[in-house]
Motif scaffolding. Structure first.
Motif, short mmCIF file in Angstrom:
data_model
loop_
_atom_site.label_atom_id
_atom_site.label_comp_id
_atom_site.label_asym_id
_atom_site.label_seq_id
_atom_site.Cartn_x
_atom_site.Cartn_y
_atom_site.Cartn_z
N VAL A 1 -6.82 2.29 3.33
CA VAL A 1 -6.29 2.26 4.57
C VAL A 1 -5.32 3.36 4.93
O VAL A 1 -5.40 3.84 6.18
CB VAL A 1 -5.39 0.91 4.76
N TYR A 2 -4.36 3.89 4.12
CA TYR A 2 -3.38 4.67 4.18
C TYR A 2 -3.59 6.09 3.70
O TYR A 2 -3.42 7.20 4.40
CB TYR A 2 -2.12 4.09 4.05
N ALA A 3 -3.96 6.00 2.24
CA ALA A 3 -3.95 7.28 1.35
C ALA A 3 -5.12 8.17 1.69
O ALA A 3 -5.10 9.34 1.74
CB ALA A 3 -3.79 6.84 0.14
N TRP A 4 -6.41 7.37 1.47
CA TRP A 4 -7.41 8.22 1.86
C TRP A 4 -7.44 9.02 3.16
O TRP A 4 -7.80 10.25 3.13
CB TRP A 4 -8.86 7.24 1.61
N PRO A 5 -7.13 8.62 4.28
CA PRO A 5 -7.09 9.29 5.55
C PRO A 5 -6.28 10.51 5.46
O PRO A 5 -6.66 11.61 6.19
CB PRO A 5 -6.80 8.33 6.56
N LEU A 6 -5.14 10.30 4.77
CA LEU A 6 -4.13 11.30 4.79
C LEU A 6 -4.69 12.26 3.73
O LEU A 6 -4.56 13.55 4.10
CB LEU A 6 -2.78 11.10 4.30
N LEU A 7 -5.35 12.07 2.51
CA LEU A 7 -5.75 12.91 1.64
C LEU A 7 -7.00 13.81 2.28
O LEU A 7 -6.96 15.15 2.12
CB LEU A 7 -6.42 12.14 0.53
N ARG A 8 -7.75 13.22 3.08
CA ARG A 8 -8.69 13.65 3.79
C ARG A 8 -8.24 14.91 4.83
O ARG A 8 -8.81 15.92 5.12
CB ARG A 8 -9.65 12.79 4.59
N GLU A 9 -7.21 14.39 5.59
CA GLU A 9 -6.41 15.22 6.77
C GLU A 9 -6.05 16.58 5.86
O GLU A 9 -6.27 17.58 6.63
CB GLU A 9 -5.36 14.50 7.15
N HIS B 1 0.77 2.57 -4.58
CA HIS B 1 0.61 2.15 -3.24
C HIS B 1 1.06 3.10 -2.36
O HIS B 1 2.11 3.91 -2.64
CB HIS B 1 1.32 0.73 -3.24
N VAL B 2 0.38 3.25 -1.06
CA VAL B 2 0.68 3.86 0.00
C VAL B 2 0.60 2.88 1.08
O VAL B 2 -0.43 2.62 1.69
CB VAL B 2 -0.31 5.23 0.31
N THR B 3 1.78 2.28 1.61
CA THR B 3 1.81 1.34 2.56
C THR B 3 3.23 1.21 3.15
O THR B 3 4.12 1.71 2.48
CB THR B 3 1.74 -0.16 1.77
N PRO B 4 3.24 0.68 4.51
CA PRO B 4 4.46 0.53 4.95
C PRO B 4 5.34 -0.60 4.63
O PRO B 4 6.47 -0.49 4.77
CB PRO B 4 3.94 0.29 6.68
N ALA B 5 5.12 -1.23 3.74
CA ALA B 5 5.68 -2.48 3.33
C ALA B 5 6.56 -2.05 2.31
O ALA B 5 6.46 -0.65 1.61
CB ALA B 5 4.73 -3.44 2.27
N GLY B 6 7.70 -2.58 1.98
CA GLY B 6 8.78 -2.06 1.20
C GLY B 6 8.58 -2.44 -0.30
O GLY B 6 7.43 -3.06 -0.51
N GLY B 7 9.41 -2.47 -1.10
CA GLY B 7 9.32 -2.78 -2.61
C GLY B 7 9.00 -1.86 -3.48
O GLY B 7 8.92 -0.51 -3.27
N ALA B 8 9.03 -1.87 -4.85
CA ALA B 8 8.85 -0.98 -6.03
C ALA B 8 7.57 -0.05 -5.86
O ALA B 8 6.67 -0.99 -5.52
CB ALA B 8 9.14 -1.74 -7.04
N ILE B 9 7.50 0.72 -6.44
CA ILE B 9 6.41 1.70 -6.84
C ILE B 9 5.33 1.80 -5.44
O ILE B 9 4.25 1.83 -5.72
CB ILE B 9 5.63 1.17 -7.97
N ASN B 10 5.95 1.92 -4.48
CA ASN B 10 5.44 1.97 -3.15
C ASN B 10 5.97 3.41 -2.44
O ASN B 10 7.10 3.80 -2.67
CB ASN B 10 5.87 0.89 -2.18
N VAL B 11 4.93 3.86 -1.78
CA VAL B 11 5.45 5.31 -0.97
C VAL B 11 4.85 5.06 0.54
O VAL B 11 3.91 4.39 0.59
CB VAL B 11 4.60 6.41 -1.57
N THR B 12 5.75 5.30 1.44
CA THR B 12 5.29 5.07 2.73
C THR B 12 4.35 6.11 3.13
O THR B 12 4.25 7.11 2.65
CB THR B 12 6.64 5.03 3.71
#
Length: 281
Positions: free
Chosen positions: A77-85, A15-26
């Motif tokens: 929502v979050y990872a793809w735009p950053l990868l593209r950037e 995951h790449v998300t603002p939500a907290g929790g395990a196996i997540n990257v903000t």
């Protein structure tokens, strides 16, 4: 295999998300991690380039493979735009039964549209258990958007992500059916199926490897972290290490250790010994 043979580290995300929790990257930390890769001259390989490296073709000295498991909405929502950037490529292993239909939702960087909810991993698993995958997984329209620019590619993570070895019945027959359904789904929606497969929840055994190879998969991705992806390595046991919610510099240190011809094997041996001691105790 010589000690000095180049290794390509494989990074494992979910995951790449603002939500907290395990196996997540903000998103903020994911941006830092991608910036570190770009600023230090790293190339994020495609699966074809990675496969060629394992077969002996030269890869850039600073190479990684970026992978995501399952196919969550936050990848779009979050990872793809950053990868593209940042001009970096990623691989997404899809649980094909989770992927739905419908129009593409909003993602970051597209004006004032409100972004869809992207919950943490525990909540995603709860919704999957309730049959609510549509709320947290990608849609085929979003996958097509991500594919169109060549930033992301998509491969099999089986059809239902089930640990059949923990269920009643013939696990081998179930896995055979899983892979057939996954391949058919990918072929129908993407027009192609590769020979790259990621095991659900990291589990595999000799039977599963044989079944996967019979189904047409050759490159089999594990959740085992402490090994080296070098030319001539076992294609049935591709090593990946989980990326944590941490800084780019921290991930960069882990990448450099994994790729180092002396530090890498020593670190892997120490971690395997340490894990063995923990289990022995």
């Amino acid at each position: 295999m010589s000690l000095g043979t180049r290794t390509v580290p494989v990074l494992m995300y979910h995951h790449v998300t603002p939500a907290g929790g395990a196996i997540n990257v903000t998103p903020a930390h994911f941006r830092e991690q991608l910036a570190w890769l770009r600023d230090h001259g790293y190339r994020a390989l495609t699966c074809d380039e990675f496969a060629a490296h394992l077969a002996g073709a030269p890869a850039p000295a600073r190479s990684v493979l970026i992978t995501f498991d399952d196919g969550y909405l936050d990848n779009y929502v979050y990872a793809w735009p950053l990868l593209r950037e940042y001009g970096l490529h990623a691989v997404i292993f899809l649980v094909t039964s989770w992927i739905g239909d419908g129009p593409a939702r909003a993602c970051t960087g597209e004006g004032g549209a409100s972004l869809p909810e992207t919950p943490d991993h525990a909540e995603c698993m709860r919704r999957v258990a309730q049959g609510e995958e549509a709320d947290i997984a990608l849609r085929w329209t979003e996958i097509e958007r991500m594919r169109a620019e060549g930033v992301c590619e998509f491969h099999s993570h089986t059809h239902t992500h089930t640990r059949w070895d923990k269920q009643v019945g013939d696990k081998n027959a179930r896995m055979t059916d899983e892979l057939a359904q996954s391949r058919a789904c990918l072929a129908r929606h993407l027009g192609e199926v590769s020979d790259h497969l990621c095991w659900p929840q990291g589990y595999f055994d000799a039977d599963y490897v044989r079944i996967a190879q019979t189904a047409g998969f050759r490159h089999l991705y594990t959740t085992r972290a402490f090994g080296r992806n070098q030319p001539g390595a076992d294609l049935a046991s591709i090593f990946r290490f989980a990326v944590r919610d941490t800084t780019g510099a921290s991930v960069g240190r882990r990448i450099r250790v994994a790729a180092h011809p002396l530090l890498g094997p020593a670190f892997n041996a120490w971690k395997r010994w340490k894990r063995g001691q923990r289990y022995a105790g």
